[in-house]
Design a protein around this motif. Structure first.
Motif, PDB file in Angstrom:
ATOM      1  N   CYS A   1      62.111 -64.173 -10.514  1.00 26.70           N
ATOM      2  CA  CYS A   1      61.145 -64.735 -11.451  1.00 26.70           C
ATOM      3  C   CYS A   1      59.755 -64.738 -10.832  1.00 26.70           C
ATOM      4  CB  CYS A   1      61.543 -66.158 -11.825  1.00 26.70           C
ATOM      5  SG  CYS A   1      63.185 -66.273 -12.560  1.00 26.70           S
TER       6      CYS A   1
ATOM      7  N   GLY B   1      55.604 -66.307 -11.192  1.00 21.91           N
ATOM      8  CA  GLY B   1      54.760 -67.323 -11.798  1.00 21.91           C
ATOM      9  C   GLY B   1      55.091 -68.721 -11.344  1.00 21.91           C
TER      10      GLY B   1
ATOM     11  N   ASN C   1      57.054 -73.337 -15.042  1.00 21.33           N
ATOM     12  CA  ASN C   1      57.398 -73.197 -16.460  1.00 21.33           C
ATOM     13  C   ASN C   1      57.464 -71.750 -16.907  1.00 21.33           C
ATOM     14  OD1 ASN C   1      57.503 -76.111 -17.486  1.00 21.33           O
ATOM     15  ND2 ASN C   1      55.654 -76.062 -16.240  1.00 21.33           N
ATOM     16  N   GLN C   2      56.672 -70.899 -16.289  1.00 22.58           N
ATOM     17  CA  GLN C   2      56.793 -69.464 -16.532  1.00 22.58           C
ATOM     18  C   GLN C   2      58.166 -68.986 -16.078  1.00 22.58           C
ATOM     19  OE1 GLN C   2      53.330 -67.328 -15.242  1.00 22.58           O
ATOM     20  NE2 GLN C   2      54.343 -65.357 -15.209  1.00 22.58           N
TER      21      GLN C   2
ATOM     22  N   ASP D   1      58.662 -62.420 -16.596  1.00 24.39           N
ATOM     23  CA  ASP D   1      57.887 -63.223 -17.549  1.00 24.39           C
ATOM     24  C   ASP D   1      57.676 -62.461 -18.849  1.00 24.39           C
ATOM     25  OD1 ASP D   1      56.273 -61.411 -16.060  1.00 24.39           O
ATOM     26  OD2 ASP D   1      54.468 -62.436 -16.784  1.00 24.39           O
TER      27      ASP D   1
ATOM     28  N   ASN E   1      51.510 -72.206 -19.721  1.00 25.86           N
ATOM     29  CA  ASN E   1      52.977 -72.220 -19.795  1.00 25.86           C
ATOM     30  C   ASN E   1      53.551 -73.623 -19.848  1.00 25.86           C
ATOM     31  OD1 ASN E   1      53.771 -69.324 -19.633  1.00 25.86           O
ATOM     32  ND2 ASN E   1      52.595 -69.411 -17.749  1.00 25.86           N
TER      33      ASN E   1
ATOM     34  N   TYR F   1      54.274 -68.673 -29.414  1.00 30.64           N
ATOM     35  CA  TYR F   1      55.240 -68.516 -28.335  1.00 30.64           C
ATOM     36  C   TYR F   1      56.565 -69.170 -28.719  1.00 30.64           C
ATOM     37  CZ  TYR F   1      56.690 -68.555 -23.364  1.00 30.64           C
ATOM     38  OH  TYR F   1      57.333 -68.366 -22.161  1.00 30.64           O
TER      39      TYR F   1
END
Length: 458
Positions: A66, A68, A71-72, A177, A368, A440
């Motif tokens: 992952c 970021g 929360n990303q 992401d 995010n 989103y």
């Protein structure tokens, strides 16, 4: 006068719903519509133990890194579980970003409860903690690494990605992401994204314990307004927003932007971006906005953010208007926070917990965290979340500060602009040709709670 009573019947939606969530939603709908609702909850909604593991023939192993902030990465994890389910893959517990701006060394199990994550999803996806040794480099195996195409639907993964597993057996997604589309996804996959987000991704025991204490300390003092004040150095450097900064500070932010090659845009007009509503509000602008909305000196405000750029000098106007400002560092002892320091994801998780539990949540920028908290609060019963219309606010703030808009007119205009921006039920905006401009998914995952209500008017 004819006697009329309304009732609402809520039908179980998989295993996603809990009775207190549904009660909150019914109460919120009553507030919004003015219709008194009596609540009937299907018995199958009651919580159950973990379901039996799903038996399927795995098409390969999916390893994901992952990228970021917390929360990303959280949204990416939900998406990657969903991709693994779609392609009948075995998912390796995701790896968290350690090379971003924050340089956080946290592993998955430092932030999330890894055992709960694996067990709570076993009826959907087989998840393992690490790859079998035969797929390690030490054994001469080379993994195929790639970033999947952003905003892709299930057809892309079935037609373009699945054949790669048949060839390579292990795929490493090195960027995750926004790799799954907001819209046009089968309902069962959308529901799974929500299930991962709202049920499977529990924080680690140490975060849950300290976060719960933080919430209790705040609640003992009264209602909580959480202000996600995204006026931090990285955000200002990345966005190019320097309104209210000194020339020296603006130059420092520009140097930082040039220092990070993955921040592609370098030359930015701060005032143009601000006029378009693309900048986080400054602390001074935030103080005026909150006062216009009716918050006063008795309001307890928790700041959910990292270090504000300019520190206490920039917070002065906000503190003068709202003296009951607190943050985790003022409520918890240094000893309690010791294990969390220099771990931005774990510190952000504490802010996330308080944001979810608060009476009102107000982000000054739609990043995010703001969007995931907004969606989480919708799921919890459309709790009050004020999403600021920054483009309109900048216009009003400038008029007030140059003397052309008196305070009473300014305050009335601010309140009017935000009457319908407080977390009410709404459909997500769809723009299939420009997915970045759509609403989103995680800010408003309406497939997971929309259309499950049946009103009976008698």
């Amino acid at each position: 006068m004819e006697d009329r009573s309304e009732s609402i019947q809520i039908v179980a939606f998989g295993k996603l719903w809990h009775p207190h969530f549904i009660s909150n939603i019914a109460n919120r709908i009553s507030q919004v519509t003015g219709i008194p609702l009596s609540l009937h909850v299907d018995e199958s909604i009651q919580s159950t133990p973990f379901l039996p593991a799903r038996n399927y023939s795995s098409n390969g192993y999916l390893r994901v890194s992952c990228n970021g902030g917390l929360n990303q990465m959280r949204a990416a994890i939900c998406d990657m579980v969903t991709v693994a389910r779609l392609l009948n893959l075995t998912l390796v517990v995701p790896e968290l970003d350690k090379a971003s701006f924050w340089a956080d060394p946290s592993n998955f199990d430092d932030v999330f409860n890894v055992s709960h994550f694996i067990e709570s999803l076993r009826d959907e996806v087989h998840i393992i903690r690490r790859l079998p040794k035969k797929f390690n480099r030490k054994h001469g195996f080379t993994q195929f690494a790639m970033p999947p195409v952003s905003w892709s639907n299930e057809k892309y993964y079935l037609k373009q990605i699945l054949p790669l597993f048949k060839k390579h057996k292990v795929l490493h997604f090195n960027k995750t992401d926004a790799r799954l589309a907001n819209n046009g996804i089968p309902l069962y996959l959308q529901k799974l994204r929500c299930r991962v987000n709202f049920q499977a991704l529990k924080f680690s025991p140490q975060i849950e314990t300290l976060g719960s204490k933080l919430i209790r300390l705040l609640q003992e003092k009264g209602p909580i307004v959480v202000l996600h004040l995204r006026y931090e150095m990285d955000m200002l450097a990345f966005s190019g927003c320097t309104h209210g900064c000194t020339k020296e500070e603006a130059d420092e932010l520009k140097r930082m932007r040039y220092a990070f090659p993955w921040w592609r845009e370098k030359e930015i007009s701060s005032e143009k971006r601000r006029s378009q509503g693309l900048c986080p509000l400054t602390p001074e602008e935030t103080a005026l906005t909150l006062q216009a909305m009716g918050f006063n000196k008795e309001t307890q405000i928790y700041i959910a953010a990292g270090e504000v750029y300019g520190s206490e000098r920039r917070l002065a106007a906000l503190r003068e208007a709202f003296p009951l400002i607190v943050k985790k560092e003022t409520l918890l002892s240094p000893e309690e926070l010791h294990l969390f320091r220099n771990h931005s994801s774990q510190m952000a998780a504490l802010d996330f917990m308080v944001s979810i539990a608060s009476n009102t949540f107000i982000p000054t920028y739609d990043g995010n965290m703001a969007r995931l908290v907004e969606g989480h609060r919708r799921y919890l019963g459309f709790k009050r979340t004020i999403t600021l219309d920054r483009k309109k606010l900048v216009e009003l703030l400038d008029m007030h500060q140059n003397g052309t808009l008196p305070w009473d007119a300014f305050a009335a205009a601010v309140r009017s602009a935000h009457e319908k921006r407080q977390g009410q039920p709404m459909q997500r905006r769809v723009n299939p040709d420009k997915p970045k401009e759509e609403h989103y998914f995680y800010a408003n995952p309406h497939e997971c709670f929309w259309g499950i209500f049946r009103f009976n008017v008698m």
